[in-house]
Every structure is written in structure tokens, then in C-alpha cells.
Design an enzyme around this catalytic site. Structure first.
Site, mmCIF file in Angstrom:
data_model
loop_
_atom_site.group_PDB
_atom_site.id
_atom_site.type_symbol
_atom_site.label_atom_id
_atom_site.label_comp_id
_atom_site.label_asym_id
_atom_site.label_seq_id
_atom_site.Cartn_x
_atom_site.Cartn_y
_atom_site.Cartn_z
ATOM 1 N N ASP A 32 66.409 10.375 6.570
ATOM 2 C CA ASP A 32 66.889 9.815 7.838
ATOM 3 C C ASP A 32 65.976 8.663 8.263
ATOM 4 O OD1 ASP A 32 68.101 9.368 10.252
ATOM 5 O OD2 ASP A 32 67.956 11.430 10.970
ATOM 6 N N ASP A 33 66.479 7.434 8.194
ATOM 7 C CA ASP A 33 65.738 6.240 8.625
ATOM 8 C C ASP A 33 64.611 5.849 7.665
ATOM 9 O OD1 ASP A 33 67.330 6.332 10.864
ATOM 10 O OD2 ASP A 33 65.718 6.653 12.308
ATOM 11 N N CYS A 68 72.633 5.959 11.942
ATOM 12 C CA CYS A 68 72.776 7.259 11.282
ATOM 13 C C CYS A 68 74.215 7.741 11.121
ATOM 14 C CB CYS A 68 71.982 8.313 12.059
ATOM 15 S SG CYS A 68 70.219 7.964 12.222
ATOM 16 N N ASP A 292 70.051 7.124 4.988
ATOM 17 C CA ASP A 292 71.245 6.654 5.693
ATOM 18 C C ASP A 292 71.121 5.205 6.149
ATOM 19 O OD1 ASP A 292 69.367 7.197 7.657
ATOM 20 O OD2 ASP A 292 70.595 8.677 8.709
ATOM 21 N N ASN A 293 69.912 4.733 6.383
ATOM 22 C CA ASN A 293 69.681 3.335 6.755
ATOM 23 C C ASN A 293 68.199 3.037 6.588
ATOM 24 O OD1 ASN A 293 70.326 4.932 9.672
ATOM 25 N ND2 ASN A 293 68.332 3.922 9.573
#
Length: 497
Positions: A32-33, A68, A292-293
Site C-alpha cells: 500500500d503506497d 488506493c 497499488d500506487n
């Protein structure tokens, strides 16, 4: 890491027996991130040694939405956000809204796999607005996190039973759940594990809380650089233009904590691989590691966040290992997170539904060999985001007004907000590997109708906006191509405009 660079006209051939594709297992590990531009993979020794050194590292991997919930929806649906209609992290923006639950979720990736004999497993963060006792369709085993990423004090939906955890570190809990599944898995299987790291507040496991004590935020050429009136869209130009020393020290702390929080994920990766080897599953299993990014930490005078169309935010780590994939390959051809859906189905021998916007990085040639072809080197990837901001999302600690409809504002970031109601844009991220051409062209739907474009081949840190220096004909062609891509569906999303 010793690697072989793969580019130009070279075609990487993976000599996989097509007849065995239905026996392939898949594991997707989704952080995540996690950035790649700011060295986000550096703290992860196991990912580098046990995944990248045994398989392929894609250097041009992108999210199609740098946020997200839309990004995760794209992974599960194989669609761009304008098609699955999850446009930001809010319920009103489609995050686990009625359209997702009624129209998209019933045809998501696990549903196709389960229908074709796969045992499926999910553990971790799902979609930000998921607070449900319902198990999404297609999952044989489900350990879904309620809400956004957390490290302590969270609730998991464990196969329909809500279980509250207080002091159990989430990444370690997911590690245990994953190993239990793999120890008893029935082939073929698909497992997706989504730990919280390094999402804020990026809390490390106690065993890692003193790691990297001398690490500081990466001082890229665009670190803490102010943006002029023709350089960047208005949100980046809002005051303060640059961050003060106290804030930069805070960024150093955040950067270090992000690395620390990833170490438990790195432990989990090693445990998963060792379990696969012990259970004699490794040779039949593809492992995809991604995020996700991306994330920025101080670039262009911003503090910390994603949501912007710059390389820090849209590039993601992407590593894949699996049966007969040659080791230590660095692959230049572009991939997007929407490609996971069609790639998994292609390798599993399952026909692709026509709604899929992504394209498989697996293909079969006339000799029944699975290949990553050089045709895949030319790509236009759509980057799209719809700003999230209303009268309730501003911070009362900052001087801005409710009517400004700003979001992600904080005293720690000197009230330089990271989002707003009209932080809405679409971009073409264009890669032609054979020409060594990398460009991005963005149009913002704000009061200025601002345009940004960068020639990343010569300006990788996006310091010089060339949109206002383009010939009118070139600008018009790119704008038309972007208009078509922003409306594309299925096959039309894979065309070069």
C-alpha cells in the site's frame, strides 16, 4: 543485483509447456503506497534476492490511478477507473459503492478463477470503504480488513466472522493466515495478500523499529523545488512554495518509518517462498509483487502523498517470478496494474472476458511457447484521477476555508494540501521502448484547464513543462488521443492513438 537488460528487438521466451498452464498457481502480494522512484525496494532484501533475482523486474510498471481504492478496483477488474467507476477513496466516489458491488464485483478476477476450479484466498486490505460482513464473490477463504490500512486496532472479516485485533501487528497476522492457507492449499490456487505497509502511519513491527536510523528522504533533483505559474497545476503552486527545515526533518522520519514498516512484508515474502518450497509448490507458482500506487516525499515542495500524475506517484514496483521465467531479468517494456487480470487468466488457460481493458504480458506463439513479445514495447497507458474534496475535508487547523473544498491538508505539511475537488485529470503515459521514447501528456479539469507534458527521456524528474512549447498540431493530436483513451473500453484501450 546482477541482471540482464531486456530491451529493443529482443524477445524474451519463457519455455513453458502450454498444456500445464491450468496447473499454474498464482500469488499476488500487494503493498500500500510503496514507491519505486524513491528507492522503495531498497530495504527489501528478500524481495530482491528471492523474487527479483529469480525472475523479472519490470522497470516501467504503472498504476492507472495513483490512489488506493481505484487502483485496487482496477487490479481486480482489469479495467480503467472510468469503466469500473471507482474514482477515488470515498463512497460517493464509488469506493465499495453499489455499482462496484452489483456490476463489477460479480465478474472480478477471483470469480473467473473459482469457476474454473481454483481455490482462492484473500487476506488484508481490500477497498478503503469496505466495512462489511459480506464476503465478496469468488473467494474460497476471506480475511478482509475493515477500512483503510492499519497496523494495530483493526477488524478482519474472517470468512464471515468479525474479529477485532488490538495489539497483533497486521502484517504478521496476514503472514500467519497466508502460511496456513499455503500449507493446506489445493492446486490450483490463487492467493492475494495485501499488507498495510508502507501506508501512513507506517508503524513498524517492534523488531524493526530501530532499523535504518541514518536514512533520510531521497533528495531527488525535484526535491523541495518551487513550481512557477507555467510549471505545474495550481495545487502544486499553492503556498508554501517550499517546505521549511522542520518539515524536511519530519519527511526524513516518515521516509525512515516507511522503510521500517516494509521489513515485516519482506519477512512475509521469505516465509511464503520457503513454505512453497517445503510443500513442493514453488515450481508451479507465479508470484507477483507490486503496489497499488507510488508515493512522493518532498518532491516539488509537496510533503507526503500520492494522487498526482508524476513519476513518483504513478510508477510502482513490479516483480514476477515463476515457472521457467529466466532469473535476473530487468524488463523495460511497460506494464500496468490492469494487466494482472488478463495475465493471470491467460496463463491459467481461461478465456478473457471482452470488458477487460488491460493486456496480458503472457502470450502463446506458434510453437506453444509462452512469450513476452517485443510488440509489447509500444504502449499508451491512461492515468486518470478525480479529485476528492468538499466542505468537510479541509483541516480547521489550516487557514483555508470550507468553500475551497480542499483535502489532505495538515499542519505537519505546512497546510500545503494534497488534494482538492478539482484535482481531476487524465494523462497519456506513452512508452516506445525501441525508440527509447518516454513521454507524458496531461489535461487538468480545473479552472485553468491546465496542461502539463514532459519528455521523460531527457527530463526524468519532470522539471520542465513542455506543454506550452509544443506545436499546435502536436498538442491537438495528443489531446485527441487522450480523449479517445479516456473513453476506451476493452480492445480499444489497447490501441495506439
Amino acid at each position: 543485483m546482477n541482471v540482464l537488460s531486456v530491451c529493443g528487438l529482443f524477445t524474451l521466451v519463457l519455455y513453458l509447456d502450454q498444456a500445464s498452464s491450468a496447473d499454474s498457481n498464482f500469488i499476488v502480494i500487494l503493498t500500500d503506497d510503496q514507491d519505486i522512484v524513491l528507492n522503495g525496494l531498497n530495504p527489501m532484501e528478500n524481495v530482491r534476492k528471492l523474487l527479483a533475482n529469480r525472475g523479472a523486474l519490470f522497470t516501467n510498471a504503472f498504476t492507472s490511478s495513483p490512489i488506493c481504492c481505484p487502483s485496487r478496483a482496477s487490479i481486480l477488474s482489469g479495467q480503467y477507473a472510468h469503466n469500473h467507476e471507482t474514482k477515488n477513496n470515498s463512497r460517493i466516489g464509488g469506493c465499495y459503492g453499489s455499482h462496484w458491488q452489483e456490476k463489477i464485483e460479480p465478474t472480478a478476477l477471483p470469480v473467473h478463477l473459482q469457476r474454473n476450479g481454483y481455490e482462492t484466498f484473500y487476506a488484508g486490505k481490500y477497498l478503503n470503504e469496505y466495512f462489511s460482513e459480506t464476503i465478496p464473490p469468488g473467494w474460497s477463504q476471506w480475511y478482509g480488513l475493515h477500512g483503510n490500512s492499519a497496523y494495530f486496532n483493526y477488524t478482519l472479516n474472517e470468512n464471515g466472522v468479525m474479529k477485532k485485533y488490538d495489539n497483533d501487528y497486521l502484517t504478521d497476522v496476514l503472514n500467519t493466515k497466508a502460511l496456513e492457507f499455503l500449507s493446506n492449499a489445493k492446486k490450483p490456487f490463487f492467493a492475494m495478500i495485501a499488507p498495510p505497509a508502507p501506508h501512513m502511519p507506517c508503524e513498524a513491527a517492534e523488531r524493526h523499529s530501530h532499523s535504518f536510523e541514518n536514512i533520510k528522504a531521497l533528495r531527488t533533483p525535484n526535491f523541495n523545488i518551487p513550481s512557477g505559474v507555467l510549471d505545474k497545476h495550481w495545487l502544486l503552486r499553492m503556498p508554501p512554495a517550499t517546505l521549511n527545515n522542520e518539515t524536511i526533518e519530519w519527511l526524513d522520519t516518515i521516509y525512515r518509518k516507511r522503510w521500517q514498516s516494509l521489513l515485516a512484508v519482506d519477512d512475509m515474502v521469505a516465509n511464503i517462498i520457503h513454505t512453497l518450497e517445503e510443500k513442493h509448490l514453488y515450481d508451479d507458482t507465479y508470484i507477483i509483487y507490486t503496489s497499488d500506487n507510488g508515493y512522493h516525499v518532498g518532491q516539488f515542495g509537496q510533503a507526503i502523498d500520492k494522487r498526482q500524475p508524476y513519476e513518483t506517484d504513478i510508477r510502482v514496483p513490479f516483480v514476477i517470478s515463476g515457472p521457467k521465467i529466466p532469473p535476473k531479468i530487468v524488463y523495460d517494456y511497460p506494464v500496468a496494474l490492469i494487466d494482472i487480470f488478463p495475465s493471470v487468466l491467460t496463463r491459467a488457460g481461461i478465456p478473457l472476458p471482452d470488458f477487460v481493458d488491460g493486456q496480458s504480458f503472457f502470450a502463446t506463439n506458434e510453437n506453444d511457447e509462452t512469450v513476452l513479445t517485443n510488440d509489447y514495447g509500444n504502449r499508451q497507458i491512461l492515468i486518470e484521477y478525480w479529485g476528492e474534496g468538499d466542505s468537510t475535508t479541509y483541516s480547521p487547523e489550516c487557514k483555508w476555508h470550507k468553500g475551497d473544498r480542499l483535502s489532505q491538508c495538515s499542519i505537519e505539511a505546512e497546510c500545503h494540501c494534497q488534494d482538492a475537488w478539482n484535482n481531476t485529470y487524465s494523462c497519456i503515459r506513452q512508452t516506445f521502448v525501441q525508440k527509447e521514447e518516454h513521454k507524458i501528456f496531461c489535461e487538468f479539469q480545473d479552472r485553468e484547464n491546465f496542461v502539463e507534458a514532459y519528455d521523460l527521456s531527457v527530463d526524468p524528474y519532470e522539471m520542465t513543462n513542455i506543454a506550452f512549447d509544443m506545436l499546435p498540431s502536436e498538442h491537438a493530436l495528443l489531446s485527441l488521443a487522450l480523449e479517445k483513451l479516456a473513453k476506451c473500453k476493452g480492445d480499444s484501450c489497447r490501441q495506439i492513438y
